[in-house]
Design a protein around this motif. Sequence first.
Motif, PDB file in Angstrom:
ATOM      1  N   LEU A  41      -3.140  -2.480  -0.590  1.00 14.30           N
ATOM      2  CA  LEU A  41      -3.552  -1.991  -1.910  1.00 14.30           C
ATOM      3  C   LEU A  41      -3.705  -3.126  -2.921  1.00 14.30           C
ATOM      4  O   LEU A  41      -4.580  -3.084  -3.786  1.00 14.30           O
ATOM      5  N   ARG A  42      -2.875  -4.152  -2.796  1.00 14.97           N
ATOM      6  CA  ARG A  42      -3.042  -5.326  -3.677  1.00 14.97           C
ATOM      7  C   ARG A  42      -4.394  -5.993  -3.404  1.00 14.97           C
ATOM      8  O   ARG A  42      -5.162  -6.312  -4.323  1.00 14.97           O
ATOM      9  N   GLU A  43      -4.709  -6.176  -2.133  1.00 10.69           N
ATOM     10  CA  GLU A  43      -5.981  -6.831  -1.783  1.00 10.69           C
ATOM     11  C   GLU A  43      -7.169  -5.996  -2.249  1.00 10.69           C
ATOM     12  O   GLU A  43      -8.163  -6.521  -2.729  1.00 10.69           O
ATOM     13  N   LEU A  73     -10.463  -1.381  -7.250  1.00 11.40           N
ATOM     14  CA  LEU A  73      -9.958  -0.013  -7.087  1.00 11.40           C
ATOM     15  C   LEU A  73      -8.442  -0.020  -7.007  1.00 11.40           C
ATOM     16  O   LEU A  73      -7.854  -0.907  -6.362  1.00 11.40           O
ATOM     17  N   THR A  74      -7.812   0.976  -7.640  1.00  5.44           N
ATOM     18  CA  THR A  74      -6.364   1.132  -7.485  1.00  5.44           C
ATOM     19  C   THR A  74      -6.103   2.443  -6.752  1.00  5.44           C
ATOM     20  O   THR A  74      -6.814   3.428  -6.957  1.00  5.44           O
ATOM     21  N   ALA A  75      -5.104   2.428  -5.884  1.00  6.99           N
ATOM     22  CA  ALA A  75      -4.810   3.628  -5.100  1.00  6.99           C
ATOM     23  C   ALA A  75      -3.326   3.680  -4.816  1.00  6.99           C
ATOM     24  O   ALA A  75      -2.595   2.705  -5.048  1.00  6.99           O
ATOM     25  N   ASP A 128      -1.997   7.907  -0.342  1.00 14.05           N
ATOM     26  CA  ASP A 128      -3.394   8.233  -0.018  1.00 14.05           C
ATOM     27  C   ASP A 128      -4.008   7.281   1.010  1.00 14.05           C
ATOM     28  O   ASP A 128      -5.199   7.368   1.314  1.00 14.05           O
ATOM     29  N   LEU A 129      -3.174   6.379   1.501  1.00 10.99           N
ATOM     30  CA  LEU A 129      -3.651   5.362   2.451  1.00 10.99           C
ATOM     31  C   LEU A 129      -3.275   5.814   3.860  1.00 10.99           C
ATOM     32  O   LEU A 129      -2.132   6.195   4.099  1.00 10.99           O
ATOM     33  N   HIS A 130      -4.223   5.803   4.783  1.00 11.43           N
ATOM     34  CA  HIS A 130      -3.954   6.284   6.140  1.00 11.43           C
ATOM     35  C   HIS A 130      -4.151   5.165   7.153  1.00 11.43           C
ATOM     36  O   HIS A 130      -5.272   4.651   7.293  1.00 11.43           O
ATOM     37  N   TRP A 131      -3.069   4.820   7.855  1.00 16.15           N
ATOM     38  CA  TRP A 131      -3.145   3.783   8.887  1.00 16.15           C
ATOM     39  C   TRP A 131      -3.829   4.381  10.115  1.00 16.15           C
ATOM     40  O   TRP A 131      -3.417   5.434  10.599  1.00 16.15           O
ATOM     41  N   LYS A 181      -9.075   8.512  -1.659  1.00 20.00           N
ATOM     42  CA  LYS A 181      -8.717   8.832  -3.040  1.00 20.00           C
ATOM     43  C   LYS A 181      -8.276   7.546  -3.741  1.00 20.00           C
ATOM     44  O   LYS A 181      -7.468   6.791  -3.187  1.00 20.00           O
ATOM     45  N   TRP A 182      -8.801   7.313  -4.921  1.00 23.85           N
ATOM     46  CA  TRP A 182      -8.467   6.098  -5.676  1.00 23.85           C
ATOM     47  C   TRP A 182      -8.809   6.318  -7.131  1.00 23.85           C
ATOM     48  O   TRP A 182      -9.398   7.342  -7.485  1.00 23.85           O
ATOM     49  N   ASP A 183      -8.461   5.340  -7.965  1.00 23.02           N
ATOM     50  CA  ASP A 183      -8.855   5.364  -9.372  1.00 23.02           C
ATOM     51  C   ASP A 183      -9.819   4.221  -9.629  1.00 23.02           C
ATOM     52  O   ASP A 183      -9.655   3.133  -9.073  1.00 23.02           O
ATOM     53  N   GLY A 184     -10.758   4.461 -10.515  1.00 19.89           N
ATOM     54  CA  GLY A 184     -11.692   3.417 -10.927  1.00 19.89           C
ATOM     55  C   GLY A 184     -12.966   3.413 -10.105  1.00 19.89           C
ATOM     56  O   GLY A 184     -13.117   4.188  -9.167  1.00 19.89           O
TER      57      GLY A 184
END
Length: 165
Positions: free
Chosen positions: A54-56, A63-65, A69-72, A96-99
């Motif tokens: 998410l940092r990368e 984008l921020t998330a 909402d992150l699926h491996w 799903k994310w913001d921005g």
Amino acid sequence: MHCREKTVLTLIYPRRPSEGLVLLGLKKRGFGAGKWNGFGGKLDPGESLEESALRELQEECGLTARIADLHWRGCLTYIYDTKAKAMEVNVFDLDKWDGEPIETDEMAPQWFQHEAVPIDSMWADDDYWLLQFLDGKLNTPFIGRFRFKGHEGLASSEVLEHSIA
Ligand code: 6OG
């Protein structure tokens, strides 16, 4: 083939599944410059895979998330005949994310229909798995292993052996 020390990395594909769209970025500098790819990179000390991914994502396309909402989806190991260290790339998708995606110093983002991803301008291994992954045809989790002739230039576009399941 013997076991090798490895660098752990992440790779996120933001998706709009109902529209068949995936967000890719054109890498502007560093490793893989000139290629289209998902977003990600190496883990910083003390980071989890998800925190790092998410940092990368944020650094590369704004984008921020949230971790929830992150699926491996799977893991790809790359070994190079010219390099002792292997790479383990952990693949995630995100719906799903913001921005809105923005161009940064590192990446120029663009949405693609699955069938229109610029596969000839992507890493050579993508040819063996990316479309199946985007179309939901790969097992979750999938495990892939690719042996490249080398880690630079033309040799890095030559896959000598691969398996994906
Ligand atoms: P930085 O060096 O920018 O992270 N990556 C690869 N992705 C694919 N599809 N195939 C490869 O084949 C790759 N090698 C590296 C992992 C590099 C980013 O590029 C991905 C990271 O998301 C050799 O920190």
